[in-house]
Every structure is written in C-alpha cells, then in structure tokens.
Design a protein around this motif. Structure first.
Motif, PDB file in Angstrom:
ATOM      1  N   SER A 246     -42.973   5.553  41.691  1.00  0.00           N
ATOM      2  CA  SER A 246     -43.622   6.233  42.812  1.00  0.00           C
ATOM      3  C   SER A 246     -42.934   7.565  43.059  1.00  0.00           C
ATOM      4  CB  SER A 246     -43.525   5.378  44.077  1.00  0.00           C
ATOM      5  OG  SER A 246     -44.282   4.217  43.920  1.00  0.00           O
TER       6      SER A 246
ATOM      7  N   TYR B 241     -46.470  13.541  51.413  1.00  0.00           N
ATOM      8  CA  TYR B 241     -45.468  14.055  50.467  1.00  0.00           C
ATOM      9  C   TYR B 241     -45.822  15.420  49.869  1.00  0.00           C
ATOM     10  CZ  TYR B 241     -43.749   9.246  50.730  1.00  0.00           C
ATOM     11  OH  TYR B 241     -43.279   8.030  51.170  1.00  0.00           O
TER      12      TYR B 241
ATOM     13  N   HIS C 110     -37.552   0.828  42.809  1.00  0.00           N
ATOM     14  CA  HIS C 110     -38.222   0.805  41.501  1.00  0.00           C
ATOM     15  C   HIS C 110     -37.482  -0.104  40.515  1.00  0.00           C
ATOM     16  CE1 HIS C 110     -40.344   2.098  37.946  1.00  0.00           C
ATOM     17  NE2 HIS C 110     -39.198   2.401  37.381  1.00  0.00           N
TER      18      HIS C 110
ATOM     19  N   ARG D 201     -36.864  -5.666  40.502  1.00  0.00           N
ATOM     20  CA  ARG D 201     -38.019  -6.521  40.209  1.00  0.00           C
ATOM     21  C   ARG D 201     -37.532  -7.948  40.010  1.00  0.00           C
ATOM     22  NH1 ARG D 201     -40.493  -2.172  41.474  1.00  0.00           N
ATOM     23  NH2 ARG D 201     -42.224  -1.385  40.222  1.00  0.00           N
TER      24      ARG D 201
END
Ligand SMILES: Cc1cc2nc3c(=O)[nH]c(=O)nc-3n(C[C@H](O)[C@H](O)[C@H](O)COP(=O)(O)O)c2cc1C
Length: 174
Positions: free
Chosen positions: A12, A67, A161, A164
């Motif tokens: 992202s 953003y 990120h 996981r």
C-alpha cells in the motif's frame, strides 16, 4: 514477472509524487477492471475517475486517506445490475455487487503494479457522503477507492505489509 513475485512486491503506497499517470497506462488499468468475472456475467462494476483538479478537491473533502494521489478510481456497483442470490438464506437479500466490484478493483490493482504504478486501497470514507459529493445516482453504490500513482523517492512499505499470518492459520483442509 512471476505473478506471486508481483503480488509479494505490491504494498500500500501512501507517499505519492506529483507525476501524472500516462493515459495509456490508466486505460490498461481500466481494461483490467472491465474484463473480470462477475456473477452471471452481469458486470455491475462501475468506475469513476477522480483526476481533474475539481474532482481531486472534492476527494479531499470526503476522505482523509487521499494521500495526494494524482488519480483515484472510485469503484462502485450498479444495484440495478447485480446478481441476487436466491439460494442463500443466511444473508438477508444477498447481492454480488461488493464481490464483483472487489474483483475488478483487485485486478486493476495488480495491473497497475505490473505497469510500475503503486496503489492504495481505500475504504475509509462514508458512502453517502461520497455519493452526494460526486452526485452519483441512487443505484450506484460506492465500494472502495483505488489510489494510483508513482511513489515518492525513498517511499517504502509500512510494517503491516510484512506481518502476515502463517498459511496454517488461514487454510484448513476439510
Ligand atoms: C478493504 C480494505 C480497506 C482499506 N482501507 C484503507 C484505508 O482507508 N486507508 C489506508 O490507509 N489503508 C487502507 N487499506 C490498506 C491496508 O491497511 C493494507 O492493505 C494492509 O495494512 C496491508 O498492508 P499492505 O497493503 O502494504 O501489504 C485497506 C485495505 C483493504 C483491503
């Protein structure tokens, strides 16, 4: 590039520079969203391109998560075109719109990545506010926004990120 490698490289983006996306690249991204599978092939996904100075200004009023993207695609579905699931008694009046639109958004996200354009998936907005601000018809339901652009130099992924769950926690053989 191998697809799994591409998927792992994507993150992202939250720091965009001011470079515009080339029209040919934007066209390819939209094409990727056009050709996706949808329930019964009803194709309810609808894309609104937020790019003009006026539209970007409106965007800034409807979400704090803009953003400063050069381009945002507002991904919606047409509630008059969705497949309604007669088999499912669990959900009340289930329709496929969110799934269809999300498949389109995801496919566009990875096409952008392939083209070297970074993305951000945005759901931090109020649907009614967005609908009113962009004067959408009542049957057009906002699902998400896909921010697109080139990253600022030195930009990198957020720590999330890299966090996981292991596959054993996600996948269960029945
Ligand atoms: C359904 C959904 C909604 C999200 N909404 C936002 C959002 O409103 N603002 C934001 O900054 N990121 C948003 N994200 C991005 C997630 O925070 C991000 O995907 C997650 O932390 C994993 O990081 P990564 O995409 O860099 O791998 C959203 C992602 C998804 C899939």
């Amino acid at each position: 590039m191998d697809f799994l490698e591409l998927a792992k490289n994507r993150y992202s983006e939250r720091k965009f520079d001011s470079r515009q996306i080339e029209q040919e690249k934007l066209d390819r991204i939209l094409e990727a969203g056009r050709i996706v599978p949808t329930a019964c092939n009803y194709q309810p996904q609808r894309f609104y391109i937020i790019k003009s100075e006026k539209a970007i200004e409106t965007l800034k009023h409807v979400t704090p998560f803009h953003y400063n993207v050069p381009v945002m695609i507002l991904v919606c579905y047409d509630a008059n075109t969705v497949w309604r699931n007669p088999h499912d008694k669990w959900y009340n009046n289930y329709n496929s719109g969110e799934q269809d639109a999300s498949i389109a958004a995801t496919t566009m996200m990875y096409e952008a990545e392939e083209l070297g354009i970074h993305t951000i998936w945005i759901r931090g907005f109020d649907s009614e506010t967005v609908s009113k601000a962009f004067d959408l018809p009542d049957n057009i339901i906002p699902v998400m926004m896909l921010g697109l652009g080139y990253p600022k130099e030195g930009s990198s992924a957020h720590a999330w990120h890299f966090n996981r769950m292991p596959i054993e926690k996600m996948a269960t053989e029945l």
